[in-house]
Design an enzyme around this catalytic site. Structure first.
Site, short mmCIF file in Angstrom:
data_model
loop_
_atom_site.label_atom_id
_atom_site.label_comp_id
_atom_site.label_asym_id
_atom_site.label_seq_id
_atom_site.Cartn_x
_atom_site.Cartn_y
_atom_site.Cartn_z
N SER A 97 25.41 88.22 -3.81
CA SER A 97 24.59 89.05 -2.81
C SER A 97 24.86 90.68 -2.80
CB SER A 97 24.92 88.56 -1.39
OG SER A 97 24.38 89.53 -0.52
N TYR A 124 18.50 93.58 -2.40
CA TYR A 124 17.75 94.12 -1.10
C TYR A 124 17.42 95.50 -1.72
CZ TYR A 124 19.46 90.24 1.88
OH TYR A 124 19.87 89.20 2.45
N THR A 165 14.90 89.80 -2.65
CA THR A 165 14.78 88.81 -1.65
C THR A 165 13.78 89.65 -0.69
OG1 THR A 165 17.03 88.05 -1.31
CG2 THR A 165 15.82 88.17 0.65
N ARG A 195 19.68 87.53 15.74
CA ARG A 195 20.64 86.26 15.75
C ARG A 195 21.56 86.31 17.00
NH1 ARG A 195 21.81 87.08 9.08
NH2 ARG A 195 19.36 87.19 8.62
N LYS A 254 12.66 85.85 -4.00
CA LYS A 254 13.20 84.86 -2.87
C LYS A 254 12.76 85.12 -1.52
CE LYS A 254 17.71 83.13 -1.22
NZ LYS A 254 17.62 83.43 0.42
N ARG A 257 17.32 81.90 9.31
CA ARG A 257 17.80 83.20 9.81
C ARG A 257 17.04 84.36 10.09
NH1 ARG A 257 23.50 82.73 9.59
NH2 ARG A 257 23.84 84.97 8.74
N ASP A 271 15.31 76.54 -1.06
CA ASP A 271 16.44 77.09 -0.44
C ASP A 271 16.21 76.68 1.18
OD1 ASP A 271 18.64 79.01 0.03
OD2 ASP A 271 17.24 79.76 1.24
N GLY A 319 18.60 74.45 4.10
CA GLY A 319 19.04 73.18 4.53
C GLY A 319 19.68 72.08 3.58
N ILE A 320 19.69 72.40 2.26
CA ILE A 320 20.25 71.38 1.25
C ILE A 320 21.51 70.85 1.54
CG2 ILE A 320 20.85 71.02 -1.04
CD1 ILE A 320 17.77 70.99 -0.56
N ARG A 321 21.81 69.67 1.82
CA ARG A 321 22.98 69.35 2.39
C ARG A 321 23.81 68.09 1.60
NH1 ARG A 321 22.63 73.69 3.84
NH2 ARG A 321 22.87 74.18 6.11
N ARG A 337 25.09 77.59 2.52
CA ARG A 337 26.36 77.50 3.57
C ARG A 337 27.47 76.48 3.34
NH1 ARG A 337 21.74 77.90 7.14
NH2 ARG A 337 21.94 79.60 8.84
#
Length: 381
Positions: free
Chosen positions: A115, A137, A163, A172, A238, A265, A293, A295-297, A317
């Protein structure tokens, strides 16, 4: 936070186990910063609901004795179609932060996306020997953005990931309620934060205040065109959800788009990424790579994305959960579990490898063509 000899980490059998461990060891405000979404967190929850709604139509009587997860991402080999997503300030969860996560990615044979807001300088991250992509960014000062680009190139990064869904940080509420600010030992190592990101303020997130000061809200297609002229590295966009934007990005010469709502987010109420994926894949029709990208778990989630037209996925995450639980060993175990689960899912669905996954039929994708994974879905496995 130690090694997998720690009883809790050593017994983890899935990514959700690492989530529970991370939640138990991290300070509440740090956990909220990682786990939270924007506003009512509708999109955050919807990402998982949508993935759980997708079902795979497995095939039988296929030889899967040599089932492999090997893939190519941006033309380079990877041991599975996964890259570690760019996540800011990883020293919040472990003293080594991005260094430990990058080493874990190297061991797993997958790219690590550093990042722009990493808590370790990009030069130190690439020194781990990992395949590093740099997430950019666009800053209010164009010269500083191009300086970051040059630094990433000089450090040996293999791709640039712009991004485009953060003109400013989404609201948030967990961070606002916590008056979240970076502790003194954590800073944006590539972008000077001054004191802003470390100063608690009433009814505000200090991190959000800092990004509003630093990020440009005027990123346009001309910005992308300018960036494309300034780098020969593969360029990834992205934060794309609309097929029209994906197609235009391909026309501008990007090498890949990432279908993403920023993990729930940014815009609350944005479409779940998996629901947006089929139309984006159809729109670009192979003219650039498509990643998913948000939610992939599990390895099965990766297979669902492949079946719906993705070339690969980004995982964020869960790697932080592993990092919080057991440092480099924990992050490595998360990636190892993903690889094991993906191989299991591939074999049980009748796929001998990643390429065959794009021909699986699915059900439960609103707005798509159930059972048709674009753009490779004109023939069935």
């Amino acid at each position: 936070m130690g090694s997998l000899s720690d009883p809790t980490a050593a017994t983890a059998l899935c990514l959700a186990d690492f989530e529970r461990i991370a939640a138990s060891v991290l300070p509440n405000d740090v956990w909220d910063f990682i786990a939270g979404g924007s506003s009512a967190e509708t999109t955050l929850e919807a990402n998982r609901t949508a993935l759980d709604r997708v079902f795979l139509v497995s095939r039988v009587l296929r030889d899967v004795s040599r089932c492999t997860t090997d893939a190519a991402l941006l033309g380079r080999p990877a041991r599975m179609p996964v890259a570690v997503a760019p996540v800011a300030y990883q020293r919040l969860v472990h003293p080594e932060g991005e260094l430990a996560a990058a080493r874990a990615a190297k061991a797993a044979g997958v790219p690590f996306i550093a990042s722009a807001l990493s808590s370790v300088p990009v030069e130190e991250i690439t020194a781990t020997g990992a395949a590093v992509w740099f997430q950019l960014y666009w800053l209010r000062e164009t010269g500083r953005s191009l300086e970051l680009l040059r630094r990433a190139e000089d450090a040996g990064c293999e791709a640039i990931v712009l991004t485009v869904d953060v003109p400013w940080m989404g609201r948030r509420l967990r961070d606002v309620r916590n008056r979240f600010a970076l502790p003194g030992h954590v800073r944006a190592a590539n972008i000077s934060t001054g004191a802003t990101a470390h100063q608690r303020a009433a009814h505000a997130s200090a991190v959000a205040v800092h990004t509003s000061e630093a990020f440009s809200p005027s990123v346009t297609w001309s910005t992308l065109e300018d960036l494309r002229k300034h780098t020969r590295l593969p360029l990834v966009l992205k934060g794309v959800l609309a097929p029209e934007d994906a197609l235009r990005a391909a026309d501008f010469g990007v090498d890949a788009v990432v279908v993403s709502n920023h993990g729930g987010r940014q815009l609350d109420g944005a479409v779940p990424s998996i629901d947006a994926l089929p139309a984006v894949a159809r729109a670009v029709a192979g003219s650039c790579e498509v990643f998913l990208d948000s939610g992939i778990r599990s390895g099965t989630d990766v297979l669902k994305a492949l079946a719906l037209g993705a070339c690969g996925v980004l995982v964020g995450r869960p790697v932080l959960w592993g990092l919080a639980a057991a440092g480099e060993a924990g992050a490595g175990r998360v990636l190892e579990l993903l690889a094991d689960e993906l191989r299991d899912a591939l074999g049980l669905s009748g796929c001998e490898g990643v390429a065959a996954a794009g021909q699986l039929r699915t059900t439960g994708v609103p707005g798509g063509q159930p059972g048709v994974a674009a753009p490779r879905a004109q023939t069935e496995l």
